[in-house]
Design an enzyme around this catalytic site. Sequence first.
Site, PDB file in Angstrom:
ATOM      1  CE1 TYR A 232      99.450 -92.214  12.150  1.00 13.95           C
ATOM      2  CE2 TYR A 232     100.743 -91.886  14.145  1.00 13.95           C
ATOM      3  CZ  TYR A 232     100.053 -91.374  13.062  1.00 13.95           C
ATOM      4  OH  TYR A 232      99.937 -90.007  12.905  1.00 13.95           O
TER       5      TYR A 232
ATOM      6  CB  SER B 184      96.502 -89.096  11.552  1.00  9.91           C
ATOM      7  OG  SER B 184      96.767 -89.564  10.250  1.00  9.91           O
TER       8      SER B 184
HETATM    9  N1  LIG Z   1     103.826 -85.468  10.383  1.00 10.73           N
HETATM   10  C1  LIG Z   1     102.753 -85.994   9.832  1.00 10.73           C
HETATM   11  O1  LIG Z   1     102.719 -86.346   8.620  1.00 10.73           O
HETATM   12  C2  LIG Z   1     101.497 -86.187  10.652  1.00 10.73           C
HETATM   13  C3  LIG Z   1     100.298 -86.480   9.976  1.00 10.73           C
HETATM   14  C4  LIG Z   1      99.130 -86.662  10.726  1.00 10.73           C
HETATM   15  C5  LIG Z   1      99.161 -86.536  12.113  1.00 10.73           C
HETATM   16  N2  LIG Z   1     100.355 -86.254  12.730  1.00 10.73           N
HETATM   17  C6  LIG Z   1     100.326 -86.187  14.195  1.00 10.73           C
HETATM   18  O2  LIG Z   1     100.836 -84.921  14.594  1.00 10.73           O
HETATM   19  C7  LIG Z   1     101.392 -85.044  15.930  1.00 10.73           C
HETATM   20  C8  LIG Z   1     102.763 -84.366  15.949  1.00 10.73           C
HETATM   21  O3  LIG Z   1     103.602 -85.104  15.088  1.00 10.73           O
HETATM   22  P1  LIG Z   1     104.908 -84.462  14.383  1.00 10.73           P
HETATM   23  O4  LIG Z   1     104.788 -84.739  12.943  1.00 10.73           O
HETATM   24  O5  LIG Z   1     105.131 -83.062  14.845  1.00 10.73           O
HETATM   25  O6  LIG Z   1     105.999 -85.486  14.979  1.00 10.73           O
HETATM   26  P2  LIG Z   1     107.376 -85.252  15.767  1.00 10.73           P
HETATM   27  O7  LIG Z   1     108.177 -84.189  15.110  1.00 10.73           O
HETATM   28  O8  LIG Z   1     107.927 -86.615  15.935  1.00 10.73           O
HETATM   29  O9  LIG Z   1     106.864 -84.667  17.201  1.00 10.73           O
HETATM   30  C9  LIG Z   1     106.333 -85.534  18.174  1.00 10.73           C
HETATM   31  C10 LIG Z   1     106.506 -84.843  19.527  1.00 10.73           C
HETATM   32  O10 LIG Z   1     105.997 -85.730  20.531  1.00 10.73           O
HETATM   33  C11 LIG Z   1     106.974 -85.842  21.576  1.00 10.73           C
HETATM   34  N3  LIG Z   1     106.837 -87.165  22.184  1.00 10.73           N
HETATM   35  C12 LIG Z   1     106.886 -88.368  21.562  1.00 10.73           C
HETATM   36  N4  LIG Z   1     106.703 -89.372  22.453  1.00 10.73           N
HETATM   37  C13 LIG Z   1     106.539 -88.767  23.667  1.00 10.73           C
HETATM   38  C14 LIG Z   1     106.301 -89.246  24.996  1.00 10.73           C
HETATM   39  N5  LIG Z   1     106.237 -90.561  25.231  1.00 10.73           N
HETATM   40  N6  LIG Z   1     106.157 -88.360  26.000  1.00 10.73           N
HETATM   41  C15 LIG Z   1     106.239 -87.024  25.760  1.00 10.73           C
HETATM   42  N7  LIG Z   1     106.457 -86.483  24.515  1.00 10.73           N
HETATM   43  C16 LIG Z   1     106.610 -87.354  23.505  1.00 10.73           C
HETATM   44  C17 LIG Z   1     108.318 -85.676  20.864  1.00 10.73           C
HETATM   45  O11 LIG Z   1     109.268 -85.130  21.724  1.00 10.73           O
HETATM   46  P3  LIG Z   1     110.343 -86.010  22.527  1.00 10.73           P
HETATM   47  O12 LIG Z   1     110.913 -86.987  21.554  1.00 10.73           O
HETATM   48  O13 LIG Z   1     111.237 -84.970  23.043  1.00 10.73           O
HETATM   49  O14 LIG Z   1     109.564 -86.646  23.594  1.00 10.73           O
HETATM   50  C18 LIG Z   1     107.979 -84.555  19.849  1.00 10.73           C
HETATM   51  O15 LIG Z   1     108.065 -83.282  20.467  1.00 10.73           O
HETATM   52  C19 LIG Z   1     101.436 -86.558  16.227  1.00 10.73           C
HETATM   53  O16 LIG Z   1     100.354 -86.929  17.056  1.00 10.73           O
HETATM   54  C20 LIG Z   1     101.247 -87.197  14.846  1.00 10.73           C
HETATM   55  O17 LIG Z   1     100.642 -88.479  14.942  1.00 10.73           O
HETATM   56  C21 LIG Z   1     101.513 -86.068  12.058  1.00 10.73           C
END
Ligand SMILES: NC(=O)c1ccc[n+]([C@@H]2O[C@H](COP(=O)([O-])OP(=O)(O)OC[C@H]3O[C@@H](n4cnc5c(N)ncnc54)[C@H](OP(=O)(O)O)[C@@H]3O)[C@@H](O)[C@H]2O)c1
Length: 227
Positions: free
Chosen positions: A138, A125
């Site tokens: 974070y 990020s």
């Molecule tokens: N959305 C944004 O604005 C944004 C911006 C910058 C970077 N990012 C990064 O993009 C990545 C994906 O985020 P997203 O926005 O798609 O979030 P999300 O919808 O919350 O997806 C996160 C995924 O990680 C899995 N997860 C979480 N904790 C886990 C664990 N302990 N073991 C295994 N799986 C786990 C969750 O599935 P389960 O709950 O089923 O485990 C879910 O599939 C993250 O690294 C986030 O930091 C997001």
Amino acid sequence: MERKAILIGNSDGIGLATTKRLLAAGWDVTGISRSKSSITSKAYHHNVADVSKGNYPDLLTKLISKNTINLCIYFVGIGELFDPSDMIYEPKIIDTNLTGMVRTASIVIPQMVKIGQGHFIGISSVADELLSAEAPSYHASKAGFSNYLESLALAVKSKGVYVTNLRFGFVDTKMAKGDIKPFMISIEKAVDHLETCINKKPFRYTAPKAVIPFIKFRKLMMKLIGK
Ligand SMILES: NC(=O)c1ccc[n+]([C@@H]2O[C@H](COP(=O)([O-])OP(=O)(O)OC[C@H]3O[C@@H](n4cnc5c(N)ncnc54)[C@H](OP(=O)(O)O)[C@@H]3O)[C@@H](O)[C@H]2O)c1
């Protein structure tokens, strides 16, 4: 040649959309998340596991010993707003976001080095550049994440293995918290950028580009007001 990918943290958000996109493009995909997956395809194999739990390294080692993995993407990321009276989440966020990625790389990359090919992508990020009173763990987890991945990219390039640090601004998933979400992109747009990384294999990639000057401006403001 059938292309095989392993996606960690793909039951929701960007990971789920990427899983569907790769399956549609003919990849064989293995997924790992804490939740079950809704995807039913012969080319998809789901595993329920928590990257912060003790059985994860054995499961991952078993999965990659069965297949030649061409691509591994680490999507796992969690974040909680900081509570100075109860900091119980702080170590868990570092362990899940950063140590979980290093654990995954330390199992997958030696396999790729052994066969002289492969691509490891980590989802970071633009928070990696900013201090934050709202979410210190974070931001720190992503700062360590980006530094580690880009150093790893330099370390294994001569072995035929590529490593990409993909730094997103806001993406429209349940994770995008906060009242103001400048330059937020859709999940499908985020997967378009991820596909560009799969094809071009850059060591660092930031999306959307419009967020770069915005982050520079914020850093300058933080310096000026000494916050
Ligand atoms: N959305 C944004 O604005 C944004 C911006 C910058 C970077 N990012 C990064 O993009 C990545 C994906 O985020 P997203 O926005 O798609 O979030 P999300 O919808 O919350 O997806 C996160 C995924 O990680 C899995 N997860 C979480 N904790 C886990 C664990 N302990 N073991 C295994 N799986 C786990 C969750 O599935 P389960 O709950 O089923 O485990 C879910 O599939 C993250 O690294 C986030 O930091 C997001």
